[in-house]
Write a protein that holds these residues in place. Structure first.
Motif, PDB file in Angstrom:
ATOM      1  N   THR A  71       0.726  -1.163   0.236  1.00 15.89           N
ATOM      2  CA  THR A  71       0.713   0.059  -0.009  1.00 15.89           C
ATOM      3  C   THR A  71       0.945   1.234   0.167  1.00 15.89           C
ATOM      4  OG1 THR A  71       0.082  -0.033   2.663  1.00 15.89           O
ATOM      5  CG2 THR A  71      -1.944  -0.722   0.947  1.00 15.89           C
TER       6      THR A  71
ATOM      7  N   LEU B 148       1.632   3.412  -3.625  1.00 19.69           N
ATOM      8  CA  LEU B 148       0.883   3.972  -4.936  1.00 19.69           C
ATOM      9  C   LEU B 148       1.830   4.625  -5.789  1.00 19.69           C
ATOM     10  CD1 LEU B 148      -2.178   4.302  -1.633  1.00 19.69           C
ATOM     11  CD2 LEU B 148      -1.741   2.635  -3.309  1.00 19.69           C
ATOM     12  N   ARG B 149       1.188   4.303  -7.107  1.00 17.15           N
ATOM     13  CA  ARG B 149       1.023   4.911  -8.305  1.00 17.15           C
ATOM     14  C   ARG B 149       0.417   4.286  -9.795  1.00 17.15           C
ATOM     15  NH1 ARG B 149       6.886   2.150  -8.391  1.00 17.15           N
ATOM     16  NH2 ARG B 149       5.704   0.723  -8.458  1.00 17.15           N
TER      17      ARG B 149
ATOM     18  N   THR C  41      -4.173   3.683  -9.223  1.00 18.08           N
ATOM     19  CA  THR C  41      -4.471   2.285  -8.652  1.00 18.08           C
ATOM     20  C   THR C  41      -5.479   2.863  -7.664  1.00 18.08           C
ATOM     21  OG1 THR C  41      -1.505   2.658  -7.451  1.00 18.08           O
ATOM     22  CG2 THR C  41      -3.573   2.012  -6.199  1.00 18.08           C
TER      23      THR C  41
ATOM     24  N   GLU D  30      -5.771  -2.500  -5.448  1.00 20.96           N
ATOM     25  CA  GLU D  30      -5.349  -2.832  -7.026  1.00 20.96           C
ATOM     26  C   GLU D  30      -4.789  -2.059  -7.992  1.00 20.96           C
ATOM     27  OE1 GLU D  30      -7.750  -4.682 -11.092  1.00 20.96           O
ATOM     28  OE2 GLU D  30      -9.065  -3.847  -9.090  1.00 20.96           O
ATOM     29  N   TYR D  31      -3.988  -2.739  -8.010  1.00 23.68           N
ATOM     30  CA  TYR D  31      -2.462  -1.806  -9.007  1.00 23.68           C
ATOM     31  C   TYR D  31      -2.975  -2.459 -10.632  1.00 23.68           C
ATOM     32  CZ  TYR D  31       1.788  -0.230 -11.342  1.00 23.68           C
ATOM     33  OH  TYR D  31       2.863   0.235 -11.255  1.00 23.68           O
TER      34      TYR D  31
END
Length: 141
Positions: free
Chosen positions: A15, A18-19, A22, A41-42
Motif C-alpha cells: 500500500t 501507490l502510483r 491504483t 489494485e495496481y
C-alpha cells in the motif's frame, strides 16, 4: 498463523507504493461480521491489474492476491474481468483458484464498485473461497 502474519505484512508494504492507476477499496460486508476488509489494485496496463486483499475478522482472516484480466475496459481496469488468485485463510493451507467479477467506475468522481466470486483448492486439499464486494476510490490513471 505465521503465514497469515507474513502475508498481512506484505499487504501493508504494497500500500505504500501507490502510483499510476491504483485503487483503494474497502469491504462494507466485513463490518457486519465485526471485521475489516481492505484491498489495493495496481494497474499494470489498461487490461491487467494486480489486486491484493486482506480480511481480518475475529478469530481469523485471509489474504488473497489476484491477477485480473479485463476483457473490454472503457476507462482502464473496469467492467467484466476474469483471473487467477492465490490466497490463504486462517484454517487452511495456501492455495490457487479462478475468479470472475465486474467493476463499475463512475466517470466524474472515480468512485468504484467491485464484485467478484471464485473458488480454488488449497494445497492440503480443502476448498479455498474467493468473494468480494468492495467500494473504493481510484488514484491516478
Amino acid at each position: 498463523m505465521k503465514k497469515f502474519i507474513l502475508l498481512s505484512l506484505l499487504f501493508v508494504c504494497a500500500t505504500f507504493s501507490l502510483r499510476a492507476q491504483t485503487e483503494i477499496k474497502v469491504n462494507p460486508l466485513a463490518l457486519l461480521f465485526v471485521g475489516i476488509g481492505v484491498g489495493v489494485e495496481y494497474g499494470v496496463s489498461d487490461e491487467f491489474g494486480i489486486d491484493l486483499n486482506a480480511l481480518i475478522i475475529e478469530g481469523g482472516g485471509g489474504v488473497w492476491v489476484a491477477g485480473k484480466y479485463y476483457l473490454n475496459p472503457r476507462q482502464g481496469l473496469d467492467r467484466f474481468h476474469i483471473g487467477i488468485f492465490a490466497g490463504a485463510v486462517t484454517d487452511l493451507d495456501p492455495g490457487l483458484g479462478f475468479m470472475i467479477g465486474q467493476k463499475i467506475v463512475s466517470n466524474s468522481n472515480r468512485i468504484l464498485f467491485d464484485v467478484g466470486l471464485g473458488i480454488g483448492r488449497s494445497f492440503d486439499g480443502g476448498v479455498l473461497p474467493y468473494g468480494r464486494l468492495s467500494i473504493g476510490y481510484r488514484i491516478g490513471g
